[in-house]
Design a protein around this motif. Structure first.
Motif, mmCIF file in Angstrom:
data_model
loop_
_atom_site.group_PDB
_atom_site.id
_atom_site.type_symbol
_atom_site.label_atom_id
_atom_site.label_comp_id
_atom_site.label_asym_id
_atom_site.label_seq_id
_atom_site.Cartn_x
_atom_site.Cartn_y
_atom_site.Cartn_z
ATOM 1 N N MET A 166 -3.466 7.719 -5.239
ATOM 2 C CA MET A 166 -3.655 6.244 -4.434
ATOM 3 C C MET A 166 -5.328 5.165 -4.182
ATOM 4 O O MET A 166 -4.448 4.534 -4.045
ATOM 5 C CB MET A 166 -4.321 7.665 -2.936
ATOM 6 C CG MET A 166 -3.422 8.783 -2.686
ATOM 7 S SD MET A 166 -4.720 9.549 -1.062
ATOM 8 C CE MET A 166 -5.212 8.787 -0.233
ATOM 9 N N THR A 179 -2.230 11.872 -4.169
ATOM 10 C CA THR A 179 -1.873 12.689 -3.646
ATOM 11 C C THR A 179 -0.726 12.699 -3.327
ATOM 12 O O THR A 179 -0.182 12.229 -4.364
ATOM 13 C CB THR A 179 -2.030 11.341 -1.631
ATOM 14 O OG1 THR A 179 -1.254 12.882 -0.678
ATOM 15 C CG2 THR A 179 -0.588 10.463 -1.845
ATOM 16 N N ASP A 181 0.623 -1.494 0.169
ATOM 17 C CA ASP A 181 -0.106 -0.255 0.048
ATOM 18 C C ASP A 181 0.907 1.349 -0.070
ATOM 19 O O ASP A 181 1.439 1.281 1.231
ATOM 20 C CB ASP A 181 -0.483 0.004 1.290
ATOM 21 C CG ASP A 181 -1.635 1.306 1.054
ATOM 22 O OD1 ASP A 181 -1.672 1.894 0.246
ATOM 23 O OD2 ASP A 181 -2.323 1.012 2.164
ATOM 24 N N GLN A 182 1.153 2.161 -0.737
ATOM 25 C CA GLN A 182 1.673 3.275 -1.100
ATOM 26 C C GLN A 182 1.485 4.352 -0.322
ATOM 27 O O GLN A 182 2.379 4.918 -0.232
ATOM 28 C CB GLN A 182 1.940 3.595 -3.096
ATOM 29 C CG GLN A 182 0.239 3.982 -3.356
ATOM 30 C CD GLN A 182 0.027 2.794 -3.607
ATOM 31 O OE1 GLN A 182 -0.287 1.849 -3.505
ATOM 32 N NE2 GLN A 182 -1.231 3.010 -4.575
ATOM 33 N N THR A 183 0.384 4.197 0.599
ATOM 34 C CA THR A 183 -0.615 5.490 1.050
ATOM 35 C C THR A 183 0.728 5.200 2.377
ATOM 36 O O THR A 183 1.352 6.148 3.094
ATOM 37 C CB THR A 183 -1.472 5.092 1.471
ATOM 38 O OG1 THR A 183 -2.169 4.273 2.062
ATOM 39 C CG2 THR A 183 -2.210 6.167 0.502
ATOM 40 N N LYS A 184 1.028 4.023 2.796
ATOM 41 C CA LYS A 184 1.882 3.570 3.769
ATOM 42 C C LYS A 184 3.540 4.420 4.130
ATOM 43 O O LYS A 184 3.584 4.850 5.118
ATOM 44 C CB LYS A 184 1.736 1.871 4.109
ATOM 45 C CG LYS A 184 0.685 1.537 5.153
ATOM 46 C CD LYS A 184 0.670 -0.090 4.630
ATOM 47 C CE LYS A 184 -0.492 -1.038 5.413
ATOM 48 N NZ LYS A 184 -0.186 -2.030 5.370
ATOM 49 N N ALA A 202 5.481 5.557 -5.467
ATOM 50 C CA ALA A 202 6.005 6.401 -4.075
ATOM 51 C C ALA A 202 6.986 7.215 -4.607
ATOM 52 O O ALA A 202 7.134 8.701 -4.549
ATOM 53 C CB ALA A 202 6.021 6.106 -3.574
ATOM 54 N N ILE A 206 4.254 6.920 2.224
ATOM 55 C CA ILE A 206 4.257 8.303 2.446
ATOM 56 C C ILE A 206 3.488 8.730 3.743
ATOM 57 O O ILE A 206 4.659 9.535 4.556
ATOM 58 C CB ILE A 206 2.813 8.925 1.899
ATOM 59 C CG1 ILE A 206 3.393 8.738 0.149
ATOM 60 C CG2 ILE A 206 2.374 10.115 2.021
ATOM 61 C CD1 ILE A 206 4.127 8.704 -0.374
ATOM 62 N N ASP A 207 2.660 8.171 4.591
ATOM 63 C CA ASP A 207 2.712 7.860 5.752
ATOM 64 C C ASP A 207 3.523 7.868 6.786
ATOM 65 O O ASP A 207 3.773 9.174 7.499
ATOM 66 C CB ASP A 207 1.536 7.095 6.331
ATOM 67 C CG ASP A 207 -0.087 7.926 5.708
ATOM 68 O OD1 ASP A 207 -0.300 9.392 4.890
ATOM 69 O OD2 ASP A 207 -0.591 7.046 5.563
#
Length: 283
Positions: A156, A172, A112-115, A149, A117-118
């Protein structure tokens, strides 16, 4: 700013081929088939002598993913591999930063690419990684989510099987290792043209890059992209669009576009981001 001295190697993925779910946040690690591309990652570092830090943060099963990459790189002759699952607690730790400072390169796994970034943006880890990429012969590679990423605008999520409809993609910020770009992966196998095209229409001055499985780009100087692997990479440009209803269209309404450009890269072809043109390699 001067051109970065390091290299980027975004990979279109393949290790998740046995798990086709659109939500990559729970991508289960399965056996690798893309060792040719992974060998290139090592070759761009120091070969079998490379010190590689595998970042498993994106994975839903970081320990298993880390073990698999340790085994895979080991089979390629590289024994100096460390797996790191970066969290809020350890991302800026002394040990983590020492590993980052000692490595010849990083490898970001899928998931999960949002992880990514977070957990990594706005950290000391990010600052050091970018500094090494800018000023040293440092390699940053990533597959699937790890490749996505790298771009400035990051996808996202987005519907892959629909027609080109307005509102099918959510964006994002990314790591911005490759400015003014959007990267998508598993491009052909998961039918992701529509979501990448809409992402480009949202960011018309950008270049959109769709990378197929078992395929990678080796980016040098933040500009020259060389294709490796068994598939292709597709590049979309919106600079020459003549007509589109994108701005006026309502959500989930079909989009028409005249003049969007597409380039298809395979082994033997490169692309210059600054000149916006393909370069054929001499034999």
């Amino acid at each position: 700013m001067e051109s970065p001295k390091g290299k980027l190697i975004p990979i279109g993925g393949k290790e998740a081929r046995a798990h086709e779910a659109e939500n990559t946040g729970d991508a289960r690690p399965v056996k690798f088939e893309n060792e040719g591309v992974l060998q290139e990652v090592l070759d761009e570092m120091k070969g079998a002598d490379s010190k590689v830090a595998v970042i498993t943060t994106a994975s839903g099963e970081p320990e298993e993913m880390g073990d698999m990459y340790l085994e895979t790189f080991g089979k390629l002759g590289c024994k100096q591999v460390t797996a790191l699952n970066l969290t809020g607690r350890n991302v800026n730790s002394k040990k983590t930063l020492e590993i980052l400072g000692d490595a010849d390169g990083l490898f970001f796994t899928g998931g999960d690419q949002t992880k990514l970034i977070d957990k990594i943006c706005d950290t000391r880890f990010m600052d050091v990684m970018k500094d090494r990429y800018q000023n040293e012969d440092f390699v940053i590679a990533g597959t699937s989510a790890g490749a996505m990423a790298m771009s400035a605008a990051m996808i996202m999520e987005g519907s892959s099987t629909e027609s080109l409809l307005k509102g099918i993609v959510e964006l994002t910020r990314g790591f911005t290792l490759l400015p003014k770009t959007i990267i998508d992966t598993h491009f052909m196998s998961r039918g992701r043209f529509s979501r990448l095209a809409e992402a480009l229409l949202v960011n018309p001055g950008f270049i959109a890059i769709g990378i197929c499985e078992d395929t990678s780009l080796v980016v040098t100087g933040g500009n020259h992209m060389r294709t490796i692997g068994s598939g292709v990479a597709m590049i979309l440009e919106a600079d020459s669009i003549k007509k589109t209803n994108f701005k006026e269209a309502k959500k989930m309404q079909p989009i028409y576009v005249e003049g969007m450009q597409m380039h298809i890269l395979a082994q033997g072809a490169s692309f210059s981001l600054s000149e916006r043109k393909m370069i054929l390699e001499k034999h």
